[in-house]
Design an enzyme around this catalytic site. Sequence first.
Site, PDB file in Angstrom:
ATOM      1  N   LYS A  37       3.195 -20.950   4.466  1.00  0.00           N
ATOM      2  CA  LYS A  37       3.852 -21.708   5.532  1.00  0.00           C
ATOM      3  C   LYS A  37       2.838 -22.454   6.394  1.00  0.00           C
ATOM      4  O   LYS A  37       3.205 -23.123   7.358  1.00  0.00           O
ATOM      5  CB  LYS A  37       4.652 -20.740   6.424  1.00  0.00           C
ATOM      6  N   SER A  38       1.543 -22.317   6.061  1.00  0.00           N
ATOM      7  CA  SER A  38       0.511 -22.917   6.917  1.00  0.00           C
ATOM      8  C   SER A  38       0.667 -24.431   7.080  1.00  0.00           C
ATOM      9  O   SER A  38       0.487 -24.932   8.196  1.00  0.00           O
ATOM     10  CB  SER A  38      -0.881 -22.575   6.376  1.00  0.00           C
ATOM     11  N   LYS A  64     -10.348 -13.873   0.766  1.00  0.00           N
ATOM     12  CA  LYS A  64     -10.953 -13.663   2.093  1.00  0.00           C
ATOM     13  C   LYS A  64     -12.344 -13.010   2.003  1.00  0.00           C
ATOM     14  O   LYS A  64     -13.223 -13.327   2.792  1.00  0.00           O
ATOM     15  CB  LYS A  64     -10.019 -12.837   2.979  1.00  0.00           C
ATOM     16  N   GLY A  72      -2.003   1.825   7.359  1.00  0.00           N
ATOM     17  CA  GLY A  72      -2.638   0.953   6.371  1.00  0.00           C
ATOM     18  C   GLY A  72      -4.133   0.903   6.607  1.00  0.00           C
ATOM     19  O   GLY A  72      -4.604   1.054   7.750  1.00  0.00           O
ATOM     20  N   ALA A  89      -5.772  -6.262   5.939  1.00  0.00           N
ATOM     21  CA  ALA A  89      -5.082  -6.649   7.175  1.00  0.00           C
ATOM     22  C   ALA A  89      -5.390  -5.655   8.294  1.00  0.00           C
ATOM     23  O   ALA A  89      -5.648  -6.044   9.438  1.00  0.00           O
ATOM     24  CB  ALA A  89      -3.582  -6.729   6.924  1.00  0.00           C
ATOM     25  N   THR A 144      -3.863   6.802   1.188  1.00  0.00           N
ATOM     26  CA  THR A 144      -5.103   7.362   0.651  1.00  0.00           C
ATOM     27  C   THR A 144      -6.030   7.612   1.838  1.00  0.00           C
ATOM     28  O   THR A 144      -6.615   6.676   2.395  1.00  0.00           O
ATOM     29  CB  THR A 144      -5.748   6.349  -0.327  1.00  0.00           C
ATOM     30  N   LYS A 166      -9.692   6.198   2.319  1.00  0.00           N
ATOM     31  CA  LYS A 166      -9.878   4.766   2.613  1.00  0.00           C
ATOM     32  C   LYS A 166      -9.880   4.550   4.128  1.00  0.00           C
ATOM     33  O   LYS A 166     -10.612   3.704   4.646  1.00  0.00           O
ATOM     34  CB  LYS A 166      -8.754   3.940   1.982  1.00  0.00           C
ATOM     35  N   GLY A 196       5.800 -10.013  11.612  1.00  0.00           N
ATOM     36  CA  GLY A 196       4.483 -10.617  11.759  1.00  0.00           C
ATOM     37  C   GLY A 196       4.446 -12.139  11.716  1.00  0.00           C
ATOM     38  O   GLY A 196       3.361 -12.715  11.583  1.00  0.00           O
TER      39      GLY A 196
HETATM   40  P1  NDP Z   1      -4.131  -4.588   0.935  1.00  0.00           P
HETATM   41  O1  NDP Z   1      -3.698  -4.640  -0.476  1.00  0.00           O
HETATM   42  O2  NDP Z   1      -5.545  -4.837   1.303  1.00  0.00           O
HETATM   43  O3  NDP Z   1      -3.754  -3.126   1.549  1.00  0.00           O
HETATM   44  C1  NDP Z   1      -2.501  -2.569   1.294  1.00  0.00           C
HETATM   45  C2  NDP Z   1      -2.288  -1.340   2.173  1.00  0.00           C
HETATM   46  O4  NDP Z   1      -0.924  -0.920   2.002  1.00  0.00           O
HETATM   47  C3  NDP Z   1      -3.161  -0.141   1.833  1.00  0.00           C
HETATM   48  O5  NDP Z   1      -3.444   0.568   3.015  1.00  0.00           O
HETATM   49  C4  NDP Z   1      -2.239   0.668   0.902  1.00  0.00           C
HETATM   50  O6  NDP Z   1      -2.523   2.057   0.877  1.00  0.00           O
HETATM   51  C5  NDP Z   1      -0.903   0.440   1.565  1.00  0.00           C
HETATM   52  N1  NDP Z   1       0.227   0.622   0.640  1.00  0.00           N
HETATM   53  C6  NDP Z   1       0.581  -0.203  -0.364  1.00  0.00           C
HETATM   54  N2  NDP Z   1       1.668   0.281  -1.004  1.00  0.00           N
HETATM   55  C7  NDP Z   1       1.989   1.435  -0.369  1.00  0.00           C
HETATM   56  C8  NDP Z   1       3.011   2.412  -0.570  1.00  0.00           C
HETATM   57  N3  NDP Z   1       3.921   2.289  -1.547  1.00  0.00           N
HETATM   58  N4  NDP Z   1       3.062   3.479   0.267  1.00  0.00           N
HETATM   59  C9  NDP Z   1       2.159   3.600   1.270  1.00  0.00           C
HETATM   60  N5  NDP Z   1       1.152   2.715   1.510  1.00  0.00           N
HETATM   61  C10 NDP Z   1       1.088   1.652   0.684  1.00  0.00           C
HETATM   62  O7  NDP Z   1      -3.149  -5.606   1.703  1.00  0.00           O
HETATM   63  P2  NDP Z   1      -3.455  -6.381   3.060  1.00  0.00           P
HETATM   64  O8  NDP Z   1      -4.054  -5.410   4.010  1.00  0.00           O
HETATM   65  O9  NDP Z   1      -4.171  -7.647   2.780  1.00  0.00           O
HETATM   66  O10 NDP Z   1      -1.974  -6.818   3.561  1.00  0.00           O
HETATM   67  C11 NDP Z   1      -1.085  -5.866   4.101  1.00  0.00           C
HETATM   68  C12 NDP Z   1       0.149  -6.597   4.639  1.00  0.00           C
HETATM   69  O11 NDP Z   1      -0.179  -7.385   5.793  1.00  0.00           O
HETATM   70  C13 NDP Z   1       0.774  -7.551   3.626  1.00  0.00           C
HETATM   71  O12 NDP Z   1       2.146  -7.307   3.627  1.00  0.00           O
HETATM   72  C14 NDP Z   1       0.482  -8.934   4.180  1.00  0.00           C
HETATM   73  O13 NDP Z   1       1.518  -9.842   3.875  1.00  0.00           O
HETATM   74  C15 NDP Z   1       0.434  -8.668   5.680  1.00  0.00           C
HETATM   75  N6  NDP Z   1      -0.389  -9.652   6.416  1.00  0.00           N
HETATM   76  C16 NDP Z   1       0.216 -10.421   7.372  1.00  0.00           C
HETATM   77  C17 NDP Z   1      -0.496 -11.359   8.083  1.00  0.00           C
HETATM   78  C18 NDP Z   1       0.206 -12.191   9.116  1.00  0.00           C
HETATM   79  O14 NDP Z   1      -0.384 -13.178   9.585  1.00  0.00           O
HETATM   80  N7  NDP Z   1       1.393 -11.814   9.520  1.00  0.00           N
HETATM   81  C19 NDP Z   1      -1.953 -11.560   7.857  1.00  0.00           C
HETATM   82  C20 NDP Z   1      -2.516 -10.680   6.842  1.00  0.00           C
HETATM   83  C21 NDP Z   1      -1.740  -9.771   6.140  1.00  0.00           C
HETATM   84  P3  NDP Z   1      -3.625   2.673  -0.133  1.00  0.00           P
HETATM   85  O15 NDP Z   1      -4.960   2.434   0.516  1.00  0.00           O
HETATM   86  O16 NDP Z   1      -3.263   4.103  -0.232  1.00  0.00           O
HETATM   87  O17 NDP Z   1      -3.479   1.940  -1.449  1.00  0.00           O
END
Ligand code: NDP
Length: 286
Positions: free
Chosen positions: A16-17, A68, A141, A145, A167, A170, A254
Site C-alpha cells: 500500500k506504500s 530488510k 513475537g 517486527a 520459541t 529466540k 497496525g
Molecule cells: P518474522 O517471520 O520475522 O517473525 C514471526 C514471529 O511470529 C516469530 O516470533 C514467530 O515465532 C511468530 N509466529 C509465527 N507463527 C506463529 C504461530 N503459529 N504461533 C505462535 N507464534 C508464531 O515476521 P515479522 O516479525 O517480520 O512480522 C511479524 C508481523 O508484523 C507480520 O504479520 C507483519 O505483517 C507485521 N508487520 C507490520 C508492520 C506494519 O507497519 N504494520 C511492519 C512490519 C511487520 P517463532 O520465533 O517461534 O517462530
Amino acid sequence: MTQHFIVIGNPIAHSKSPEIHTLFATQTGIDIRYQRQYCPDDEASFIAVIEAFFRGGGVGANVTVPFKQVAYDCCLARGGLSEHAKVTGAVNTLLLNKTLLDNGASVAEAVYGDNTDGQGLVNHITSLSWPLDGAHVALIGAGGAARGVIMPLIESGIATLTIANRTLNKATDLVNELSNASPIINEQQIKTCRTAELSGQFDLIINATSIGLSDATLPLSAALNCQYAYDMMYGRTLPFLQHFAARGAQISDGYGMLIGQAALSFEHWTGHTIDVAQATKILNKS
Ligand code: NDP
C-alpha cells in the site's frame, strides 16, 4: 521536477506504500512518482536494483520483506546506518548520504539506511492517546517486527517489557543481542517467557507475530489481561484483537503503524512534515 521513489520487495503487488506516499505528496505539494519494485530474492539482485535506482536519480526507497536484513548489510558496507537501523539490524528506508557524496563518494558508496518501523508504531500508539510513559508492556513475537520496536518502546519511557515468543530462546537471544548493541536496552527491564505462559495484567499488549497471516490462533492464557491491545497486522479480521476487545480492552490494528513509518521515511527524504492524523482519516476511507 518529479522526484522518484520505490518500495522494493518480493512479493510486492500487495504493497500500500504507493497510495500512502502519493497522498503525502498531495498533502505537501510535492511532485513525486512512487512505484512498486519487484526484485528476485537474492542479495546480488537487490544490490543491482538499488544501485541502478540511485544512479538513475532516485531519491529514496522503502524496503520490505524479505530484504530488510540485506539492506542493512548493504548500507553497513556503503553509506552507513542510523542508530535505530544499527540496533535493529534491519533497514526499511534508503537514501543517499549527502555528506559522503559531497566528499567525493560515488552514488553506490553513499547508500544510507534507516529503520522507521518501530518509531512508526510508537507514534501511532501516541496518536491514539494510549499512555506509554511508565507503562507495563508485553510484546508477543521475536522476529524482525518485534526487534524493530524494542528500542523505540524503551525510548518512549515504558517501565517494563515482557517479550513472549513461541520459541523461547529466540526471545532470550534477542534481548541479549539488543542489550549488547545499545546501552539504553537494559536486560533488567526486560523479561522473557513462552507465549502460552504470558499472564497477568499489562497496560499494553502488542502482537508482533505473523500468526494473523494464517488461520491459527495464539495460545493466550485466561489470566492475561490488558487495557490496550495492538496487532501489527492489518487488512483482515484479527482474532488477537477480538479476544481482548471481548475482555474490555481498547484495540488497534497496525495500519496506523504502516502510515507512521511511511511518514517518517517521507520526512527524511523530502524534509516535509506529514499531517499523519489527516492522512490516516483519508486513507481509512479509501
Ligand atoms: P518474522 O517471520 O520475522 O517473525 C514471526 C514471529 O511470529 C516469530 O516470533 C514467530 O515465532 C511468530 N509466529 C509465527 N507463527 C506463529 C504461530 N503459529 N504461533 C505462535 N507464534 C508464531 O515476521 P515479522 O516479525 O517480520 O512480522 C511479524 C508481523 O508484523 C507480520 O504479520 C507483519 O505483517 C507485521 N508487520 C507490520 C508492520 C506494519 O507497519 N504494520 C511492519 C512490519 C511487520 P517463532 O520465533 O517461534 O517462530
